[in-house]
Motif scaffolding. Structure first.
Motif, mmCIF file in Angstrom:
data_model
loop_
_atom_site.group_PDB
_atom_site.id
_atom_site.type_symbol
_atom_site.label_atom_id
_atom_site.label_comp_id
_atom_site.label_asym_id
_atom_site.label_seq_id
_atom_site.Cartn_x
_atom_site.Cartn_y
_atom_site.Cartn_z
ATOM 1 N N VAL A 65 46.999 -15.534 -0.348
ATOM 2 C CA VAL A 65 46.149 -16.185 0.990
ATOM 3 C C VAL A 65 47.922 -17.615 1.322
ATOM 4 C CG1 VAL A 65 45.368 -18.491 0.616
ATOM 5 C CG2 VAL A 65 44.381 -16.382 -1.333
ATOM 6 N N ILE A 66 47.413 -17.981 2.490
ATOM 7 C CA ILE A 66 49.121 -18.707 2.715
ATOM 8 C C ILE A 66 47.916 -20.558 2.210
ATOM 9 C CG2 ILE A 66 49.596 -20.380 4.968
ATOM 10 C CD1 ILE A 66 49.514 -16.996 6.034
ATOM 11 N N ALA A 67 48.029 -20.948 1.977
ATOM 12 C CA ALA A 67 48.287 -22.273 1.989
ATOM 13 C C ALA A 67 49.228 -23.696 2.316
ATOM 14 C CB ALA A 67 47.914 -22.427 0.336
ATOM 15 N N ALA A 68 48.864 -25.177 2.377
ATOM 16 C CA ALA A 68 49.802 -25.039 3.360
ATOM 17 C C ALA A 68 48.911 -26.990 2.738
ATOM 18 C CB ALA A 68 49.711 -25.869 4.000
ATOM 19 N N ASP A 69 49.760 -27.916 2.608
ATOM 20 C CA ASP A 69 49.613 -29.220 2.696
ATOM 21 C C ASP A 69 50.309 -29.986 3.034
ATOM 22 O OD1 ASP A 69 47.238 -31.842 1.552
ATOM 23 O OD2 ASP A 69 49.438 -32.205 1.391
ATOM 24 N N THR A 70 50.501 -31.313 3.945
ATOM 25 C CA THR A 70 51.531 -32.356 4.786
ATOM 26 C C THR A 70 50.779 -33.320 4.700
ATOM 27 O OG1 THR A 70 51.530 -29.993 6.680
ATOM 28 C CG2 THR A 70 52.535 -32.443 7.116
ATOM 29 N N THR A 71 52.369 -33.902 5.043
ATOM 30 C CA THR A 71 52.243 -35.656 4.428
ATOM 31 C C THR A 71 53.645 -36.495 5.087
ATOM 32 O OG1 THR A 71 52.039 -37.159 2.834
ATOM 33 C CG2 THR A 71 53.764 -35.869 2.105
ATOM 34 N N GLY A 105 54.227 -28.273 2.444
ATOM 35 C CA GLY A 105 54.825 -27.165 0.819
ATOM 36 C C GLY A 105 53.766 -26.065 1.715
ATOM 37 N N VAL A 106 53.748 -25.004 2.005
ATOM 38 C CA VAL A 106 53.679 -23.950 1.821
ATOM 39 C C VAL A 106 53.888 -22.922 0.158
ATOM 40 C CG1 VAL A 106 53.384 -21.682 3.284
ATOM 41 C CG2 VAL A 106 54.444 -24.039 4.358
ATOM 42 N N CYS A 107 52.477 -22.156 1.099
ATOM 43 C CA CYS A 107 52.432 -21.101 -1.030
ATOM 44 C C CYS A 107 51.884 -20.112 0.059
ATOM 45 C CB CYS A 107 51.173 -21.868 -1.506
ATOM 46 S SG CYS A 107 51.821 -20.875 -3.451
ATOM 47 N N VAL A 108 52.500 -19.288 -0.731
ATOM 48 C CA VAL A 108 51.669 -17.395 -0.313
ATOM 49 C C VAL A 108 51.393 -17.429 -0.930
ATOM 50 C CG1 VAL A 108 52.441 -15.922 1.157
ATOM 51 C CG2 VAL A 108 52.805 -17.349 2.618
ATOM 52 N N ALA A 109 50.273 -16.314 -1.806
ATOM 53 C CA ALA A 109 49.959 -16.224 -2.974
ATOM 54 C C ALA A 109 49.029 -14.535 -2.739
ATOM 55 C CB ALA A 109 49.728 -16.977 -3.814
#
Length: 188
Positions: A65-71, A105-109
């Motif tokens: 999974v590639i997940a991200a959040d931008t602020t 923030g980027v998370c690869v899991a």
């Protein structure tokens, strides 16, 4: 590479990954995006990216999974998406004629490992006149965008320079995302 899922409904993130020729599915999890007390922008985007990744892994345990959040952050304040025209104008008044930070923030899991990082880009906004704000709001582009603007769209005319990753400001820092994908593949 394993079955790849982008944990986001953002068309910008999807387009960025497609630029790289990756094959993936999209699944956008529902998570609470409230800011926690005393949470800074870096902690906030890291926490949300990880929460999105874990939520998708619960449903698709064999995926990567590639997940991200931008602020957007200015003077330590997290600036979210505009809730109204008046809110967008208030955001632009804070950003106008100065620099602010865009953090993703980027998370690869996968089921075994999770890697994450936060990428920060400094963006300079020109001084915006009231007619600039009216004209930009009328485009509809600011709705649903962190900081009430899209650098890849008409807002580019108001941004004389950035320091850091352009794709980070769009919503997904590609270089860092690929590095995380390579690193998680190497761990398997």
């Amino acid at each position: 590479m394993a079955h790849l899922i982008l944990a986001s409904s953002s068309p910008r993130r999807r387009e960025l990954l497609l630029q790289l020729g990756l094959t993936f599915e999209v699944f956008s999890p529902e998570i609470d995006e409230s800011i926690l007390p005393d949470e800074n922008a870096e902690q906030y985007v890291a926490r949300l990216a990880q929460a999105k990744a874990y939520a998708v892994l619960q449903r698709f345990p064999n995926a990567t999974v590639i997940a991200a959040d931008t602020t957007v952050s200015v003077d330590g304040e997290i600036i979210g998406k505009p809730q109204s025209k008046a809110h967008a104008f208030a955001i632009w008044q804070k950003l106008s004629g100065r620099c602010h930070d865009v953090l993703t923030g980027v998370c690869v899991a996968n089921a075994v490992n999770a890697l994450h990082r936060v990428v920060q880009t400094q963006v300079e906004f020109q001084q915006l006149a009231p007619h600039d704000m009216e004209n930009y709001w009328a485009t509809g582009e600011p709705v649903g965008k962190a900081g009430a603007y899209a650098i890849q769209g008409q807002a580019a005319q108001y941004i004389p320079r950035i320091l850091g990753s352009y794709t980070n400001v769009v919503g997904l820092p590609l270089h860092e995302t690929i590095e995380l994908l390579k690193a998680i593949d190497a761990l398997n």
